[in-house]
Structures are given as C-alpha cells and as structure tokens.
Design an enzyme around this catalytic site. Structure first.
Site, PDB file in Angstrom:
ATOM      1  N   GLU A   1       0.836  -1.198   0.000  1.00 34.27           N
ATOM      2  CA  GLU A   1       0.000   0.000   0.000  1.00 34.27           C
ATOM      3  C   GLU A   1       0.875   1.254   0.000  1.00 34.27           C
ATOM      4  OE1 GLU A   1      -3.349   2.021   2.993  1.00 34.27           O
ATOM      5  OE2 GLU A   1      -2.126   0.334   3.670  1.00 34.27           O
TER       6      GLU A   1
ATOM      7  N   LYS B   1      -8.715   3.424  -2.670  1.00 30.54           N
ATOM      8  CA  LYS B   1      -9.235   3.004  -1.368  1.00 30.54           C
ATOM      9  C   LYS B   1     -10.522   3.761  -1.061  1.00 30.54           C
ATOM     10  CE  LYS B   1      -7.516   2.224   3.363  1.00 30.54           C
ATOM     11  NZ  LYS B   1      -6.349   2.388   4.255  1.00 30.54           N
TER      12      LYS B   1
ATOM     13  N   CYS C   1      -5.714  -2.583   2.620  1.00 28.11           N
ATOM     14  CA  CYS C   1      -5.650  -2.500   4.072  1.00 28.11           C
ATOM     15  C   CYS C   1      -7.017  -2.777   4.701  1.00 28.11           C
ATOM     16  CB  CYS C   1      -5.073  -1.149   4.489  1.00 28.11           C
ATOM     17  SG  CYS C   1      -4.382  -1.108   6.158  1.00 28.11           S
TER      18      CYS C   1
END
Length: 656
Positions: free
Chosen positions: A360, A449, A483
């Site tokens: 990430e 995200k 995540c």
C-alpha cells in the site's frame, strides 16, 4: 516492406543472430570463430568476442543479458560477460563438436548438445549439473521448457528426447517420421513444443499430454530453419534463396523476402517489432524494417484454430509463481522509489514470477506521520502534505510509463500501491491507489481506497466506486482491496462475486490479527491472498524532517515490521510471514486450486441466497466538476417563457 540493409558481417558463414531485449544491439555468430555485436540502426560494429579455435555454431543470451554462452566446433562451451566480452568459464563435456547451446529461461543453467549424442547441463558458475546420453547419434538442438524443469533434445534420427531436470531422467520420447529433427523450441508459454525435420515438416505437440496436434508440410520447398516473432503470431521460414513470413494462425503468406544466396542460417526478430534480420552463407547480414501489421508486440494464444485458447482452459494447465514485495520506499522521493520498484520487478521476473505485488502507498511512501503528529500541528502537517502531493503520481505519467516498461521487460503483471493526485479537478487532493499493469506493459486499471482509516483522512480522499474492479487475465481473475477495506464485508463480497481468484491485500497493517484476516479471506472466498506491507525502519526517514526528532525520538528501530504473507484457498500461509526485513516472497500457484476448493463453499455461487440477500454496487463515476457550455432544452424553454411573460404553473405553489 522496404529493401533490406545489407552488410558484410563475417569472413565466413553467418550461423546465428539475436537482438538484445532493448532492440538496440544485434548479435551475430559465424564460422570465422567469433561473435560480433552491431549497433541498431546504423549497423556499426561495437565489439568482437574472440577466443574460440573453431566455428561458433550456437549462442544464447541469459535473461538478464549479463552472460553470453557460445558453443563451438572446438568442442567447448564458453561463458562470457556481456557485453564486455570478458571470458568467465570454459566448459567441456566430451571432446566433440558443440552444436547447440541454450541458457535456461530462469537464468540458472546452460545446456549444450554435441555431436557425440550427449547433452550436458552446467550452472552459469561453471559447475556441472548433469550429463545425459541423449542419443547414439549427433545432437543438433537442445531447448529448455519455460519453467526449466524439462530439456528437449533432437538430432540425427527421428526421436525427440524429453529429460527431467536437474536429475536428467528420461520423461518421454516423441517419435516422428523424419530422418532427422533439427531445430526445437517451446512456444505459447510452454504449452507447445515445435520441431522442424531436416526434410520437413514442422510439427507441434501439446505439452500437457504430448499429442501431436498440428503438422505443416512445405511441398517442394526445403525449409532449413524457423523462428517466431516475439508475439508468436508470425513465423519466419528460411528456404533456398528466400525467407517466408507466415501467419501462425492461418498459415497465410505475409511476405516473401528474396535473398541472393541459397543457404540462410540465422534469423531474428527484434523485440520491439521493428526489424527482421537474416544471416547467410555469403557472409552477409540482411535487415528489413518491418511494416505496421506484420508484427504486433503482444502475447497471443498460438494456433487458436487448432489448440485450446480460452482462459479457462489455459489456467488449468501448469502452476506459476507469484511474488509479494516487502520493501521500504525511498522516503518522499517519487523518482528514486520508482527506480527501486523497477529493480524489484526485474528481480522477481527473473525469478519466474508472473505476478508481482507491492505494498500500500509504496510510492513515494506511506504517510505514517498522520498517526504520530497531532492535528493541531497545522504548519507541520501542511508542509508534509505539500511535499507528499508534489511527489505523488499522476496516472498516466512518466512515472507510470517507467513502471509499465519494467513490467513488460520482466514479462510479469505488476500491482503497486501509490499516492495518486486528483488531476481531474483541483490537483491538490490525493487517493490511496492500487495501479494494475499487465505483462505487456499496459495499464489495466486502478483501484482507489474507498474509506481511508481514521487519521489517514488527513491525507487521502475517499476513492471512487468506479474503481472497484476485477481483471480477467491468463493467470486468472485478479483484484483486491487495500488495508482495512478488507474489513468491509460488502466490498469483499463484490470481489468474490466478480470471480476473483488472486485476491490482493496490500496494507500497512501487520502482526497476528492481520494474518488472521488474510487467512479468513482466503478460506471465505476460496482464493489465494497476497498480503504485502512496507518494511520500514526509523532510519529510512531522513533526519532533515522536523517531525522525526519531535515525534519519533522514542520510536523502535522498525516503524513497521512488514509481516507480508501469501495464503492459499485453504487458509494456510504458504509464504512468509517476512518479519523485520526487506525481501520478496514467492509462492507457486496451482490453477486447480482456483476452483476446486469451491466445491463445498462458494459464497457467491451455490452457497449464496440471492432470493434472500442482494448486493448493489454503484460504479458510476461522479466527477468533482462538470461544465455546460450550451443551454439545455429546459433552460432554453424557461428563458423564452420568462421573456414572453408566461408564468407556468410549476413555478408557483398555492398556500391553500
């Protein structure tokens, strides 16, 4: 196609040709005992490899292009540093002419076939691996399978031998009707073996079960050699006084290139699709500039009229390697981090990885300071944010072009986390983004995200639902979440419903709770899960940053220990965890496991209840801004009504 460029290259027969990966150098070998390097496109001599006492019959360049292997009639194989020409090792199996050499696709071994009927395999360090009595007659060709687990041999006689490596045990013998079998090569990512008989024809075998699936005859023409373009859509056939370029799919003649000598030995396509070269007995090399449409540099499924070509069939053939990169970025330095990433892509590709996954926000770094600096420190946060925006990535841009080139050179899919600038509007907001690149160096897409976690919202905007996607590739369906998005049940379910088989979970999280999450996702979705994280020390943050002394003075050596891992569909960790170190994890993926484990649990298939539960995913793009230069029909009508004094009822609301 234009007239060829012709130049005298050797003082005797030209026996072999090959372009380097960047298409900037042509390598030639000759009966005059030397190998020469020529610059492209001016065709000037760059360097000569001298040392053999007799004809150089064959040569091979390692995948990293650091080692050149040559086989000679002086009975030796020589390994040279490329392109400097420094002699590294001289190898000899028996005192017989070496007819063929090849370096394995993984760059670990070199094999040689000799007139004594033996094949020998050494490491590139010069250590003997195995010697194989392949035939009672002379060998003419050796060829490694793409996974370097198999060596094929052929020569004077109708048989082709298949030998397991490194043991050298005979696996199978393919029998032909030919008096002898000359050239051999594996194509279509190892799914097919192609062999040319000295008197024809050209034969194709399916390497899964070894049936002969295609035989091509040439009639009156005598074919001396063949070679495939890098995309394997075009085949070159050397005949007396001519070369034919034919479509592999339908065998149609694309071009016929006349050559003013009967014997044509070496042929080569340049990897960029720009050139085709042929060497001949008249000591000359002829080079043609390829026209648009003759050669397109992209992978194809070979002979799709005769062979299985669907992705479903392809993904059930052979296992392949994937890689999870655990590394630290060059903190807040986009260019340097991109170069580090390209080096890691090359390393993973060299080691056989077909998919390489990065953590990430790898470029230019994960902004860990948001967890340490209080929101009240506005000046400090503003300075860091401004620098982060400056070093973040626009898609597309020179930074993504560089990553795409690295993926193409390594022949691997790449998925990498980065900070993305919102160039469609203010150019001052950032997204936490995964960039998907295919093995041909093309951008497949991106995922932003959806929900940054807690203080991450000080640097990242919520991502667009339009970027929630899964990508269909020859490896299987690839997709993932970033995540703590992986704690969003509906987002996970969307991935399962789209058929993801290689589920990617780049993260900043680590430790046992996170590993439990990865294992749960793998078991729940019956998917392979790749969890990879930045491994970062306090020392990776330069001392020039004010916040380091103020807020990291008591931080441990490792800000993030990494703990990257790869998990199989049964929920078992098969690679890693990698703790407190930089490195690359590798795992072998068995395509059978992409579907087999779903026989008793397919949460988006037979285990779902669409009559009870339904999920709607909104993937419509909602831009920050839109402009209208021409009035809409409704606006035009309203303007005309206002001018006429007519007051339509819809503008008034009764108080009664």
């Amino acid at each position: 196609m234009n007239e060829p460029i012709i130049f005298e290259a050797h003082t005797s027969y030209v026996l072999g040709l090959k372009f380097t990966r960047d298409s900037q150098t042509l390598i030639s070998a000759g009966m005059d005992n030397v190998v020469k390097l020529w610059s492209v496109p001016d065709w000037e001599l760059i360097h000569t490899f001298e040392g053999h006492a007799n004809s150089v019959n064959s040569f091979s360049l390692s995948p990293d292009e650091k080692t050149l292997a040559t086989g000679s009639s002086d009975n030796t194989v020589r390994l040279w540093s490329f392109p400097t020409g420094e002699l590294l090792h001289t190898l000899q199996d028996r005192k017989k002419t070496v007819s063929s050499v090849q370096i394995s696709p993984d760059g670990e071994w070199v094999a040689a076939g000799s007139y004594g009927g033996r094949a020998a395999v050494w490491t590139l360090a010069g250590e003997e691996v195995v010697g194989i009595r392949a035939s009672q007659k002379n060998l003419s060709s050796v060829a490694f399978s793409p996974d370097a687990m198999l060596l094929a041999t052929s020569g004077l006689g109708p048989e082709i031998g298949l030998w397991s490596l490194p043991a050298g045990d005979q696996v199978k013998t393919l029998t032909t009707d030919d008096v002898a079998v000359g050239s051999l090569t594996f194509i279509d990512e190892g799914q097919h073996l192609v062999a040319l008989g000295y008197e024809g024809p050209l034969r194709f075998w399916d390497t899964a079960t070894w049936p002969e699936v295609r035989t091509l005859e040439f009639g009156e023409d005598v074919v001396r050699g063949f070679g495939f373009s890098p995309d394997e859509q075009t085949i070159a056939l050397s005949m007396e006084s001519k070369v034919q370029l034919r479509s592999v799919e339908n065998w149609e003649l694309q071009k016929e290139l006349p050559v003013s000598t009967k014997v044509i030995n070496g042929m080569a396509f340049s990897p960029d699709g720009g050139w085709f070269a042929a060497g001949a007995a008249d000591k000359k090399i002829r080079v043609w500039r390829l026209e648009t449409g003759i050669h397109k540099v992209k992978k194809s499924q070979i002979l799709n009229l005769q062979f299985p070509s669907t992705r479903e069939e392809k993904t059930l053939v052979k296992p392949f390697e994937i890689a999870a990169v655990q590394a630290a970025p060059v903190f807040m330095d986009r260019a340097a981090t991109v170069e580090k990433a390209c080096g890691l892509i090359a390393e993973a590709g060299h080691n056989g990885a077909r998919l390489v996954v990065f953590p990430e926000a790898f470029i230019p770094t994960y902004p860990d300071w948001v967890w340490a600096i209080p929101p009240s420190q506005g000046r400090l946060l503003s300075e860091l944010y401004a620098e982060l925006v400056d070093q973040s990535v626009t898609i597309p841009s020179p930074a993504t072009d560089r990553l795409c080139a690295a993926a193409k050179a390594a022949g691997t899919y790449v998925v990498i986390g980065l900070n993305e600038r919102n160039t469609e509007a203010s150019d001052a907001s950032l997204y936490n983004t995964l960039l998907y690149i295919d093995a041909e160096g093309e951008i497949l897409g991106k995922h932003q995200k959806l929900v940054p976690t807690a203080p991450e919202r000080m640097v990242w905007a919520p991502g667009s639902g339009s970027t929630l996607e899964a990508y269909d590739t020859e490896l299987g369906k690839i997709g993932g979440l970033i995540c703590w998005e992986n704690y969003m049940p509906l987002a996970r379910y969307a991935m399962y419903a789209w058929g993801v088989q290689l589920y990617l979970a780049p993260t900043w999280d680590r430790g046992e709770p996170w590993h439990s999450t990865l294992r749960h996702i793998a078991k729940e979705g019956r998917v392979f899960v790749v969890g990879c994280c930045i491994a970062m020390r306090t020392d990776d943050i330069p001392d020039r940053y004010e916040f380091k002394a103020a807020y990291y003075a008591d931080a441990p050596e490792w800000i993030n220990a990494g703990d990257s891992a790869i998990v199989n569909p049964d929920g078992h960790i098969i690679a890693g965890p990698l703790h407190k170190e930089e490195g690359i994890l590798y795992a072998e993926i068995d395509p059978q496991q992409m579907r087999g484990p779903k026989w008793n649990l397919d949460v988006a298939g037979h285990y779902a209840r669409p009559d009870v539960f339904q999920l709607t995913v909104n993937r419509n793009m909602r831009p920050m801004m839109s402009t209208v230069d021409e009035p809409t029909d409704e606006q035009q009508i309203d303007t005309e009504l206002a001018r006429s004094g007519d007051r339509p009822e819809r503008y008034f609301h009764s108080r009664e």
